[in-house]
Design a protein around this motif. Structure first.
Motif, short mmCIF file in Angstrom:
data_model
loop_
_atom_site.label_atom_id
_atom_site.label_comp_id
_atom_site.label_asym_id
_atom_site.label_seq_id
_atom_site.Cartn_x
_atom_site.Cartn_y
_atom_site.Cartn_z
N LYS A 1 -1.23 -4.17 0.34
CA LYS A 1 -2.02 -2.98 0.69
C LYS A 1 -2.02 -2.73 2.20
CE LYS A 1 -4.59 0.39 -0.76
NZ LYS A 1 -4.06 1.44 -1.62
N ALA A 2 -2.07 -3.78 2.99
CA ALA A 2 -2.02 -3.61 4.45
C ALA A 2 -0.69 -2.99 4.86
CB ALA A 2 -2.23 -4.95 5.15
N ARG A 3 0.39 -3.39 4.20
CA ARG A 3 1.71 -2.85 4.52
C ARG A 3 1.88 -1.41 4.03
NH1 ARG A 3 5.54 -5.56 1.94
NH2 ARG A 3 4.11 -6.80 0.72
N GLU A 4 1.05 -0.97 3.10
CA GLU A 4 1.07 0.43 2.69
C GLU A 4 0.48 1.32 3.77
OE1 GLU A 4 -0.87 1.02 -1.06
OE2 GLU A 4 0.56 -0.24 -2.13
N VAL B 1 -3.92 -8.89 12.26
CA VAL B 1 -3.89 -8.83 10.80
C VAL B 1 -5.30 -8.86 10.20
CG1 VAL B 1 -3.10 -9.97 8.68
CG2 VAL B 1 -1.56 -9.76 10.63
N PRO B 2 -6.23 -9.72 10.70
CA PRO B 2 -7.57 -9.69 10.11
C PRO B 2 -8.22 -8.31 10.20
CG PRO B 2 -7.31 -11.66 11.43
CD PRO B 2 -6.09 -10.81 11.66
N GLN B 3 -7.94 -7.57 11.24
CA GLN B 3 -8.49 -6.21 11.36
C GLN B 3 -7.83 -5.28 10.35
OE1 GLN B 3 -8.52 -4.72 15.38
NE2 GLN B 3 -8.68 -2.61 14.70
N MET B 4 -6.54 -5.44 10.11
CA MET B 4 -5.84 -4.62 9.12
C MET B 4 -6.40 -4.87 7.72
SD MET B 4 -1.87 -4.99 10.11
CE MET B 4 -1.42 -5.34 11.79
N VAL B 5 -6.64 -6.14 7.41
CA VAL B 5 -7.15 -6.51 6.10
C VAL B 5 -8.61 -6.07 5.93
CG1 VAL B 5 -7.66 -8.50 4.61
CG2 VAL B 5 -5.53 -8.42 5.88
N ASP B 6 -9.33 -5.96 7.04
CA ASP B 6 -10.73 -5.54 7.00
C ASP B 6 -10.88 -4.02 6.90
OD1 ASP B 6 -13.38 -6.38 6.85
OD2 ASP B 6 -13.73 -5.94 8.97
N ASN B 7 -9.78 -3.29 6.91
CA ASN B 7 -9.81 -1.85 6.72
C ASN B 7 -10.53 -1.58 5.39
OD1 ASN B 7 -8.93 0.71 5.61
ND2 ASN B 7 -7.35 0.74 7.18
N PRO B 8 -11.49 -0.64 5.34
CA PRO B 8 -12.27 -0.40 4.11
C PRO B 8 -11.41 -0.13 2.88
CG PRO B 8 -13.21 0.83 5.94
CD PRO B 8 -11.95 0.22 6.45
N GLU B 9 -10.33 0.61 3.05
CA GLU B 9 -9.45 0.91 1.92
C GLU B 9 -8.80 -0.36 1.38
OE1 GLU B 9 -5.46 3.60 1.07
OE2 GLU B 9 -6.67 4.02 2.85
N ARG C 1 -9.89 -3.52 1.87
CA ARG C 1 -10.93 -4.42 1.35
C ARG C 1 -11.37 -4.02 -0.05
NH1 ARG C 1 -13.49 -8.43 2.75
NH2 ARG C 1 -13.04 -8.44 4.94
N GLN C 2 -11.56 -2.72 -0.28
CA GLN C 2 -11.99 -2.25 -1.60
C GLN C 2 -10.93 -2.58 -2.65
OE1 GLN C 2 -12.58 1.98 -1.83
NE2 GLN C 2 -13.25 1.91 -3.95
N PHE C 3 -9.66 -2.35 -2.32
CA PHE C 3 -8.57 -2.65 -3.23
C PHE C 3 -8.52 -4.14 -3.56
CE2 PHE C 3 -4.09 -3.87 -3.88
CZ PHE C 3 -3.79 -3.10 -5.00
N ILE C 4 -8.65 -4.98 -2.53
CA ILE C 4 -8.61 -6.43 -2.72
C ILE C 4 -9.73 -6.89 -3.64
CG2 ILE C 4 -8.87 -8.66 -1.57
CD1 ILE C 4 -7.62 -7.35 0.92
N ASN C 5 -10.96 -6.43 -3.38
CA ASN C 5 -12.11 -6.84 -4.20
C ASN C 5 -11.95 -6.42 -5.65
OD1 ASN C 5 -13.39 -8.09 -2.06
ND2 ASN C 5 -14.60 -6.28 -1.54
N GLN C 6 -11.49 -5.19 -5.87
CA GLN C 6 -11.29 -4.69 -7.23
C GLN C 6 -10.25 -5.54 -7.96
OE1 GLN C 6 -9.88 -0.67 -7.29
NE2 GLN C 6 -9.42 -0.72 -9.47
N GLN C 7 -9.13 -5.79 -7.31
CA GLN C 7 -8.06 -6.58 -7.92
C GLN C 7 -8.49 -8.02 -8.16
OE1 GLN C 7 -4.95 -5.55 -9.02
NE2 GLN C 7 -5.86 -3.53 -8.71
N ALA C 8 -9.29 -8.57 -7.26
CA ALA C 8 -9.74 -9.96 -7.41
C ALA C 8 -10.59 -10.13 -8.65
CB ALA C 8 -10.51 -10.40 -6.17
N VAL C 9 -11.52 -9.21 -8.86
CA VAL C 9 -12.40 -9.29 -10.04
C VAL C 9 -11.57 -9.17 -11.32
CG1 VAL C 9 -14.26 -8.12 -11.28
CG2 VAL C 9 -14.44 -8.49 -8.81
N GLU C 10 -10.66 -8.20 -11.35
CA GLU C 10 -9.81 -8.02 -12.54
C GLU C 10 -8.96 -9.26 -12.80
OE1 GLU C 10 -7.48 -4.45 -12.18
OE2 GLU C 10 -9.27 -3.21 -11.85
N THR C 11 -8.34 -9.79 -11.77
CA THR C 11 -7.48 -10.96 -11.92
C THR C 11 -8.27 -12.17 -12.39
OG1 THR C 11 -6.02 -10.16 -10.18
CG2 THR C 11 -5.84 -12.48 -10.73
#
Length: 183
Positions: free
Chosen positions: A45-48, A147-155, A157-167
């Protein structure tokens, strides 16, 4: 964010009615798979959003794995700012002739932006610099976001959390089924 508390442990023990002692093992396996998935999803997602290579993102991550005695897994991204040369620039090599305008882009949306008095030099590897005045010196190296700032981008972070719960839910069901079938 996924939390494993006493209620979740009891729920898994109940689902594993014949093998209640396997609950911590099942939970740790599901957590570890989820942590690995979080790392890859964060990188993807960060690379997107940002113009950066996967290896530059992935080397900033560290996964702390769960065990049957410690039902906690974490994925942590650490590191400082990344040199602007790791992002998209219109010059990759130093040039002996007077340079054209120097441009760079950190995010994928939008175009390259001009950097006044910017240039590329080979000082222990190719790096991007900028003159701080009209004189030859002093110069300063230019950086993009860490990179930590890129990953902390709201978009992201939201994607990561959603995918983590599903996985986690999928992996938990899979691991419970695996234990019940005797594999």
């Amino acid at each position: 964010m996924i939390t494993i508390d006493a209620d979740k442990l009891k729920e898994v023990e109940k689902r594993l009615s014949q093998y209640p002692k396997q609950a911590p093992v099942v939970l740790s396996r599901a957590l570890n798979r989820t942590a690995t998935n979080v790392k890859s999803n964060a990188s993807k997602k960060a690379r997107e959003i940002y113009r950066i290579k996967a290896q530059d993102v992935n080397k900033s991550f560290k996964i702390n794995r769960a065990s049957r005695n410690n039902l906690g897994a974490s994925v942590v991204s650490t590191g400082g700012s990344i040199g602007l040369e790791k992002f998209k620039t219109n010059a990759r090599e130093p040039s002996a002739k007077k340079p054209r305008s120097f441009k760079a882009a950190v995010k994928k949306q939008g175009s390259l932006r001009t950097i006044l008095r910017g240039f590329v030099a080979n000082i222990s590897g190719v790096k991007v610099f900028q003159r701080t005045s009209k004189k030859r010196l002093p110069i300063q190296r230019l950086f993009g976001p860490p990179v930590p700032q890129m990953v902390d981008n709201p978009e992201v972070r939201q994607f990561i959390n959603q995918q983590a719960v599903e996985t986690f839910e999928k992996r938990l069901d899979h691991e419970i089924k695996r234990v019940m079938e005797g594999n």
